[in-house]
Design a protein around this motif. Structure first.
Motif, PDB file in Angstrom:
ATOM      1  N   ALA A   1       0.828  -1.205   0.000  1.00 53.74           N
ATOM      2  CA  ALA A   1       0.000   0.000   0.000  1.00 53.74           C
ATOM      3  C   ALA A   1       0.860   1.252   0.000  1.00 53.74           C
ATOM      4  CB  ALA A   1      -0.934  -0.010   1.210  1.00 53.74           C
ATOM      5  N   GLN A   2       1.948   1.239   0.764  1.00 53.23           N
ATOM      6  CA  GLN A   2       2.815   2.417   0.845  1.00 53.23           C
ATOM      7  C   GLN A   2       3.454   2.740  -0.496  1.00 53.23           C
ATOM      8  OE1 GLN A   2       5.423   1.182   3.990  1.00 53.23           O
ATOM      9  NE2 GLN A   2       4.042   1.869   5.623  1.00 53.23           N
ATOM     10  N   ILE A   3       3.774   1.714  -1.266  1.00 49.90           N
ATOM     11  CA  ILE A   3       4.355   1.929  -2.586  1.00 49.90           C
ATOM     12  C   ILE A   3       3.416   2.767  -3.451  1.00 49.90           C
ATOM     13  CG2 ILE A   3       4.931   0.740  -4.759  1.00 49.90           C
ATOM     14  CD1 ILE A   3       6.092  -1.513  -3.065  1.00 49.90           C
ATOM     15  N   GLN A   4       2.116   2.601  -3.227  1.00 49.56           N
ATOM     16  CA  GLN A   4       1.108   3.345  -3.988  1.00 49.56           C
ATOM     17  C   GLN A   4       0.644   4.609  -3.275  1.00 49.56           C
ATOM     18  OE1 GLN A   4      -1.646   0.270  -6.096  1.00 49.56           O
ATOM     19  NE2 GLN A   4      -1.004  -0.640  -4.153  1.00 49.56           N
ATOM     20  N   GLY A   5       1.349   4.957  -2.197  1.00 48.70           N
ATOM     21  CA  GLY A   5       1.035   6.190  -1.498  1.00 48.70           C
ATOM     22  C   GLY A   5      -0.165   6.116  -0.589  1.00 48.70           C
ATOM     23  N   LEU A   6      -0.536   4.911  -0.161  1.00 46.50           N
ATOM     24  CA  LEU A   6      -1.705   4.729   0.696  1.00 46.50           C
ATOM     25  C   LEU A   6      -1.277   4.555   2.147  1.00 46.50           C
ATOM     26  CD1 LEU A   6      -3.727   2.202  -1.501  1.00 46.50           C
ATOM     27  CD2 LEU A   6      -4.027   4.683  -1.378  1.00 46.50           C
ATOM     28  N   GLU A   7      -1.897   5.305   3.030  1.00 43.93           N
ATOM     29  CA  GLU A   7      -1.642   5.187   4.459  1.00 43.93           C
ATOM     30  C   GLU A   7      -2.985   5.035   5.160  1.00 43.93           C
ATOM     31  OE1 GLU A   7       1.145   4.952   6.061  1.00 43.93           O
ATOM     32  OE2 GLU A   7       2.642   5.540   4.557  1.00 43.93           O
ATOM     33  N   LEU A   8      -3.213   3.874   5.778  1.00 44.57           N
ATOM     34  CA  LEU A   8      -4.479   3.603   6.449  1.00 44.57           C
ATOM     35  C   LEU A   8      -4.231   3.256   7.906  1.00 44.57           C
ATOM     36  CD1 LEU A   8      -6.259   1.323   3.804  1.00 44.57           C
ATOM     37  CD2 LEU A   8      -6.542   3.780   4.110  1.00 44.57           C
ATOM     38  N   SER A   9      -5.175   3.609   8.763  1.00 40.78           N
ATOM     39  CA  SER A   9      -5.110   3.206  10.166  1.00 40.78           C
ATOM     40  C   SER A   9      -5.414   1.717  10.281  1.00 40.78           C
ATOM     41  CB  SER A   9      -6.114   4.014  10.990  1.00 40.78           C
ATOM     42  OG  SER A   9      -7.444   3.650  10.632  1.00 40.78           O
ATOM     43  N   ARG A  10      -5.135   1.152  11.454  1.00 40.41           N
ATOM     44  CA  ARG A  10      -5.428  -0.269  11.674  1.00 40.41           C
ATOM     45  C   ARG A  10      -6.920  -0.547  11.493  1.00 40.41           C
ATOM     46  NH1 ARG A  10      -2.832  -4.449  14.263  1.00 40.41           N
ATOM     47  NH2 ARG A  10      -1.167  -3.022  14.923  1.00 40.41           N
ATOM     48  N   GLY A  11      -7.758   0.355  12.011  1.00 40.36           N
ATOM     49  CA  GLY A  11      -9.195   0.181  11.866  1.00 40.36           C
ATOM     50  C   GLY A  11      -9.638   0.230  10.416  1.00 40.36           C
ATOM     51  N   GLN A  12      -9.059   1.147   9.645  1.00 36.43           N
ATOM     52  CA  GLN A  12      -9.397   1.231   8.226  1.00 36.43           C
ATOM     53  C   GLN A  12      -8.968  -0.032   7.481  1.00 36.43           C
ATOM     54  OE1 GLN A  12      -7.313   4.972   7.541  1.00 36.43           O
ATOM     55  NE2 GLN A  12      -9.248   5.970   6.993  1.00 36.43           N
ATOM     56  N   ARG A  13      -7.797  -0.532   7.808  1.00 39.40           N
ATOM     57  CA  ARG A  13      -7.322  -1.755   7.145  1.00 39.40           C
ATOM     58  C   ARG A  13      -8.224  -2.935   7.464  1.00 39.40           C
ATOM     59  NH1 ARG A  13      -2.615  -3.540   8.989  1.00 39.40           N
ATOM     60  NH2 ARG A  13      -2.108  -4.672   7.083  1.00 39.40           N
ATOM     61  N   THR A  14      -8.693  -3.014   8.702  1.00 42.54           N
ATOM     62  CA  THR A  14      -9.596  -4.096   9.094  1.00 42.54           C
ATOM     63  C   THR A  14     -10.909  -4.003   8.335  1.00 42.54           C
ATOM     64  OG1 THR A  14      -8.620  -4.240  11.308  1.00 42.54           O
ATOM     65  CG2 THR A  14     -10.833  -5.138  11.033  1.00 42.54           C
ATOM     66  N   ARG A  15     -11.475  -2.804   8.254  1.00 43.28           N
ATOM     67  CA  ARG A  15     -12.747  -2.628   7.545  1.00 43.28           C
ATOM     68  C   ARG A  15     -12.567  -2.859   6.047  1.00 43.28           C
ATOM     69  NH1 ARG A  15     -12.718   2.009  10.638  1.00 43.28           N
ATOM     70  NH2 ARG A  15     -12.719   3.389   8.806  1.00 43.28           N
ATOM     71  N   ARG A  16     -11.441  -2.410   5.515  1.00 44.96           N
ATOM     72  CA  ARG A  16     -11.193  -2.606   4.087  1.00 44.96           C
ATOM     73  C   ARG A  16     -11.089  -4.087   3.749  1.00 44.96           C
ATOM     74  NH1 ARG A  16      -5.658  -0.704   1.184  1.00 44.96           N
ATOM     75  NH2 ARG A  16      -4.921  -2.268   2.672  1.00 44.96           N
ATOM     76  N   PHE A  17     -10.424  -4.851   4.595  1.00 45.97           N
ATOM     77  CA  PHE A  17     -10.296  -6.281   4.327  1.00 45.97           C
ATOM     78  C   PHE A  17     -11.657  -6.970   4.341  1.00 45.97           C
ATOM     79  CE2 PHE A  17      -9.113 -10.663   5.983  1.00 45.97           C
ATOM     80  CZ  PHE A  17      -8.779 -11.146   4.726  1.00 45.97           C
TER      81      PHE A  17
END
Length: 296
Positions: free
Chosen positions: A108-124
């Motif tokens: 995700a960082q390679i593509q310039g994306l920074e998400l919180s732990r909660g956002q990553r959980t919801r996204r998954f």
């Protein structure tokens, strides 16, 4: 017990092809490769496309199942990934296992994306739900927090019906609950291991963590059945990443047999180890493969 082996996509195909053929010839039930843009464990290693690698592997094997270890929303979109999965399932004649996980941050960082732990959980969770729909149903609309689909098509659909099996990687409570609800399989690496311990102590501590996460998964499956999210007879398979203790399972034939036995006692249906590498991670002598027994 079923046995899997993971071949990292670091080799040019002329070197990788014999490994995939050998995995089937040696009697492994499934073979996997990592699904990353760059893997943090080998950030400077050559790295090849996961789907292209599995497609090539499907062309030189006949029976072994082929899987992603694991695909994540860090750079996958369910709509576009559906096309890859449907085509791979067709080329392999229905041999795809789709390992899915939240993944690390590097892709995700390679593509310039920074998400919180909660956002990553919801996204998954949204990723798994939408991928489930796009792989099994034609004409999908979705407007979510992280993904959008407008009349997404899945024709011709997967060879495996209603879709390819999901093996959901999960160690934390929310991901475990997701695997219990929507996975045909559950994959665990166990709890993070402490540093500074002796190897034997680290392995023992890891197994204690594995036993605890197994109990949590059993509870989550029971909850899913009680809530009507799955049938009581429809119990997910249990996959264990044998090398996650920090000591490569193939470091010796005896150690491999011991680790498999312990996994069997805890109710795992499948174990996965890595093809031996000449250096860390997963350093081992390839000759050990000649000395292990893949017993049911």
């Amino acid at each position: 017990m079923r046995y899997g082996i993971c071949i990292l996509p670091e080799h040019p195909w002329r070197e990788a092809e014999p490994l995939w053929r050998a995995a089937e010839q040696r009697g492994f039930d499934h073979a996997w490769t990592y699904d990353h843009l760059v893997w943090a464990g080998l950030p400077d290693s050559p790295w090849h496309s996961t789907v292209a690698t599995l497609t090539a592997a499907a062309m030189v094997t006949e029976t072994i199942q082929l899987g992603t270890y694991v695909a994540s929303p860090n750079f996958r979109h369910p709509v576009t990934f559906t096309r890859d999965v449907v085509t791979l399932d067709d080329i392999s004649h229905g041999r795809v296992l789709l390992g899915l996980g939240a993944g690390g941050d590097r892709d995700a960082q390679i593509q310039g994306l920074e998400l919180s732990r909660g956002q990553r959980t919801r996204r998954f969770a949204e990723f798994v739900d939408l991928l489930d729909r796009t792989l099994s149903t034609d004409h999908i609309d979705h407007d979510g927090e992280f993904f959008t689909a407008v009349d997404a098509r899945n024709l011709p659909g997967c060879v495996q019906r209603p879709r390819v099996p999901f093996v959901i990687a999960a160690n934390g409570p929310k991901a475990i609950a997701l695997a219990a609800r929507q996975g045909e399989g559950w994959l665990t690496t166990g709890a993070p291991r402490a540093s500074g311990e002796r190897s034997s102590d680290r392995v023992e501590g890891w197994w204690q963590g594995i036993a605890e996460v197994c109990d949590r998964f059993s509870e989550a499956v029971a909850d899913a059945v009680e809530q009507g999210d799955r049938d009581a007879e429809d119990v997910p398979d249990r996959y264990l990443s044998l090398d996650a203790s920090g000591t490569t399972a193939l470091s010796s034939a005896g150690f491999f047999a011991d680790q498999v036995g312990r996994a069997r006692e805890l109710g795992f249906t499948d174990v996965v180890t890595h093809w031996p590498r000449p250096s860390d991670p997963y350093r081992a002598d390839p000759a050990v493969l000649d000395r292990i027994a893949l017993e049911p």
